[in-house]
Design an enzyme around this catalytic site. Structure first.
Site, PDB file in Angstrom:
ATOM      1  N   ASN A  48       0.864  -1.209   0.106  1.00 30.35           N
ATOM      2  CA  ASN A  48      -0.021  -0.061   0.070  1.00 30.35           C
ATOM      3  C   ASN A  48       0.834   1.242   0.182  1.00 30.35           C
ATOM      4  OD1 ASN A  48       0.660  -0.898   2.883  1.00 30.35           O
ATOM      5  ND2 ASN A  48      -0.931   0.706   3.426  1.00 30.35           N
ATOM      6  N   GLU A  50       0.300   5.312   0.595  1.00 26.38           N
ATOM      7  CA  GLU A  50      -0.787   6.108   0.976  1.00 26.38           C
ATOM      8  C   GLU A  50      -0.434   7.865   0.626  1.00 26.38           C
ATOM      9  OE1 GLU A  50      -2.228   4.385   5.503  1.00 26.38           O
ATOM     10  OE2 GLU A  50      -0.773   6.238   5.173  1.00 26.38           O
ATOM     11  N   ALA A  52      -1.332  11.954   1.076  1.00 27.42           N
ATOM     12  CA  ALA A  52      -2.010  12.964   2.085  1.00 27.42           C
ATOM     13  C   ALA A  52      -3.425  13.267   1.492  1.00 27.42           C
ATOM     14  CB  ALA A  52      -1.168  14.144   2.147  1.00 27.42           C
ATOM     15  N   TYR A  54      -6.130  11.658   0.541  1.00 31.76           N
ATOM     16  CA  TYR A  54      -6.343  10.213   1.231  1.00 31.76           C
ATOM     17  C   TYR A  54      -6.972   9.365  -0.192  1.00 31.76           C
ATOM     18  CZ  TYR A  54      -8.374   6.311   3.407  1.00 31.76           C
ATOM     19  OH  TYR A  54      -8.796   4.831   3.733  1.00 31.76           O
ATOM     20  N   CYS A  59      -3.826   0.563  -2.819  1.00 31.17           N
ATOM     21  CA  CYS A  59      -3.731  -0.436  -1.897  1.00 31.17           C
ATOM     22  C   CYS A  59      -2.767  -1.519  -2.319  1.00 31.17           C
ATOM     23  CB  CYS A  59      -5.100  -1.278  -1.930  1.00 31.17           C
ATOM     24  SG  CYS A  59      -6.608  -0.375  -0.947  1.00 31.17           S
ATOM     25  N   GLU A  61      -3.156  -4.681  -2.947  1.00 30.35           N
ATOM     26  CA  GLU A  61      -3.684  -5.616  -3.957  1.00 30.35           C
ATOM     27  C   GLU A  61      -3.538  -4.920  -5.480  1.00 30.35           C
ATOM     28  OE1 GLU A  61      -6.142  -6.471  -0.398  1.00 30.35           O
ATOM     29  OE2 GLU A  61      -5.029  -4.661  -1.280  1.00 30.35           O
ATOM     30  N   CYS A  95     -10.956  -3.359  -4.015  1.00 30.29           N
ATOM     31  CA  CYS A  95      -9.883  -4.341  -4.296  1.00 30.29           C
ATOM     32  C   CYS A  95     -10.712  -5.675  -4.477  1.00 30.29           C
ATOM     33  CB  CYS A  95      -8.797  -4.403  -3.399  1.00 30.29           C
ATOM     34  SG  CYS A  95      -7.575  -3.106  -3.237  1.00 30.29           S
TER      35      CYS A  95
END
Length: 138
Positions: A48, A50, A52, A54, A59, A61, A95
């Site tokens: 994953n 990330e 900021a 969001y 992910c 997967e 996912c």
């Protein structure tokens, strides 16, 4: 550490664990690793990532699926998902739909707890009524 599973899952678990170590999760601290074995027997992993902003994150997967597609393959035979907690880490709804795009009736999902305990389910058990269109050859 891991219970007896099909021979194919051991290298997938190892790759997913390595991917998990490389996860970029400065906000949630929720590091996830995933690995796929495709129809050609190749392994592809992802972690994953990330952001900021969001919704722009990715992910584990999705990263593994992207790597599989980049290699020219399009069928997930097995996928391993490893999360950082004492619970199983099932794929999120998005996912599940991404996996559905590249799964068939034999696709197996292996979720691994931090302790090493594994739960395996057929993909259709996770998303029995997945959304899809009839695919055409490219």
């Amino acid at each position: 550490m891991f219970q007896s599973l099909p021979e194919v899952t051991t290298p997938l678990i190892e790759q997913a664990l390595q991917a998990q170590k490389n996860a970029y999760a400065p906000y949630s601290k929720f590091h996830v690793g995933s690995a796929i074995i495709d129809e050609a027997g190749q392994i592809h992993s992802g972690c994953n990532v990330e952001n900021a902003a969001y919704p722009l994150g990715q992910c584990a997967e999705a990263g593994a699926i992207s790597a599989m597609v980049l290699s020219g393959n399009k069928l997930i035979k097995h996928i391993v998902i490893i999360g950082p907690t004492t619970d199983f880490c099932p794929p999120c709804g998005g996912c599940r739909q991404k996996i559905a795009e590249f799964a068939d009736g034999q696709t197996q999902i292996h979720m691994v707890k931090k302790s090493g305990e594994i739960k395996t389910v057929a993909f259709k058990e996770l998303l029995p009524f997945s959304f899809g269109f009839e695919k055409t050859d490219d």
